[in-house]
Scaffold this motif. Sequence first.
Motif, mmCIF file in Angstrom:
data_model
loop_
_atom_site.group_PDB
_atom_site.id
_atom_site.type_symbol
_atom_site.label_atom_id
_atom_site.label_comp_id
_atom_site.label_asym_id
_atom_site.label_seq_id
_atom_site.Cartn_x
_atom_site.Cartn_y
_atom_site.Cartn_z
ATOM 1 N N VAL A 38 0.839 -1.206 0.000
ATOM 2 C CA VAL A 38 0.000 0.000 0.000
ATOM 3 C C VAL A 38 0.868 1.247 0.000
ATOM 4 O O VAL A 38 0.571 2.221 -0.702
ATOM 5 C CB VAL A 38 -0.965 -0.018 1.211
ATOM 6 C CG1 VAL A 38 -1.666 1.311 1.384
ATOM 7 C CG2 VAL A 38 -1.980 -1.143 1.058
ATOM 8 N N LEU A 39 1.949 1.227 0.765
ATOM 9 C CA LEU A 39 2.863 2.362 0.803
ATOM 10 C C LEU A 39 3.499 2.602 -0.563
ATOM 11 O O LEU A 39 3.681 3.748 -0.985
ATOM 12 C CB LEU A 39 3.942 2.130 1.858
ATOM 13 C CG LEU A 39 4.792 3.316 2.256
ATOM 14 C CD1 LEU A 39 3.927 4.432 2.830
ATOM 15 C CD2 LEU A 39 5.813 2.886 3.278
ATOM 16 N N LYS A 40 3.799 1.534 -1.283
ATOM 17 C CA LYS A 40 4.343 1.664 -2.637
ATOM 18 C C LYS A 40 3.337 2.339 -3.559
ATOM 19 O O LYS A 40 3.672 3.239 -4.325
ATOM 20 C CB LYS A 40 4.719 0.282 -3.181
ATOM 21 C CG LYS A 40 5.432 0.334 -4.534
ATOM 22 C CD LYS A 40 4.491 0.187 -5.674
ATOM 23 C CE LYS A 40 5.228 0.038 -6.976
ATOM 24 N NZ LYS A 40 4.769 0.896 -8.022
ATOM 25 N N ILE A 41 2.076 1.900 -3.454
ATOM 26 C CA ILE A 41 1.029 2.483 -4.302
ATOM 27 C C ILE A 41 0.835 3.963 -3.962
ATOM 28 O O ILE A 41 0.727 4.811 -4.862
ATOM 29 C CB ILE A 41 -0.282 1.683 -4.159
ATOM 30 C CG1 ILE A 41 -0.093 0.274 -4.734
ATOM 31 C CG2 ILE A 41 -1.437 2.395 -4.841
ATOM 32 C CD1 ILE A 41 -1.213 -0.679 -4.416
ATOM 33 N N LEU A 42 0.801 4.283 -2.670
ATOM 34 C CA LEU A 42 0.649 5.679 -2.261
ATOM 35 C C LEU A 42 1.836 6.525 -2.717
ATOM 36 O O LEU A 42 1.659 7.664 -3.156
ATOM 37 C CB LEU A 42 0.500 5.771 -0.748
ATOM 38 C CG LEU A 42 -0.840 5.354 -0.168
ATOM 39 C CD1 LEU A 42 -0.799 5.390 1.349
ATOM 40 C CD2 LEU A 42 -1.948 6.247 -0.687
ATOM 41 N N LEU A 43 3.019 5.968 -2.617
ATOM 42 C CA LEU A 43 4.205 6.692 -3.056
ATOM 43 C C LEU A 43 4.153 6.960 -4.556
ATOM 44 O O LEU A 43 4.532 8.040 -5.015
ATOM 45 C CB LEU A 43 5.459 5.903 -2.695
ATOM 46 C CG LEU A 43 6.783 6.630 -2.706
ATOM 47 C CD1 LEU A 43 6.757 7.774 -1.705
ATOM 48 C CD2 LEU A 43 7.900 5.672 -2.366
ATOM 49 N N ARG A 44 3.669 6.003 -5.309
ATOM 50 C CA ARG A 44 3.556 6.182 -6.757
ATOM 51 C C ARG A 44 2.521 7.251 -7.096
ATOM 52 O O ARG A 44 2.765 8.135 -7.909
ATOM 53 C CB ARG A 44 3.193 4.848 -7.409
ATOM 54 C CG ARG A 44 2.867 4.923 -8.879
ATOM 55 C CD ARG A 44 4.033 5.353 -9.701
ATOM 56 N NE ARG A 44 5.000 4.287 -9.783
ATOM 57 C CZ ARG A 44 5.766 4.074 -10.819
ATOM 58 N NH1 ARG A 44 5.669 4.836 -11.876
ATOM 59 N NH2 ARG A 44 6.632 3.109 -10.804
#
Length: 135
Positions: A38-44
């Motif tokens: 989820v953090l990866k998606i938010l960062l993207r």
Amino acid sequence: MIDFSKLIDPWYWFRPGPGDLSEPFLIFFAIFFGFFVVLKILLRVMGRQYIVGMHKAQKQVLYKIEYMLLTMGLLGLLWTLFRYELVPYFSARYWVIIWMVGLVIWGYLIFYYAQYQVPQIVKRDETRKAQKKYF
């Protein structure tokens, strides 16, 4: 109560079939590793607005962090699935140690790249841009 004396026993870490994982720990690991994805998606998604004025090398740092989060999150979720299904060897506890060591090494490599190599790359490109102006 958790018996911490087991943590120093090698058989505890390297047993091929470590046994059943309690439901609270299973949920904790699923949420913990899912948080990485989820953090990866938010960062993207959130990083798109900040990436516009960045140098190419600085963007590369952001992409490296994203790939680390996605890879480590998916590997952790895969280990949690193997642990839930009680798959021998793939659900062993030593995979968590390998996962943590991999996360620390990968994080250090990204930190080193961001702290030491990116400023040199940016400075080199600015110098080339200034020199190109005269040619």
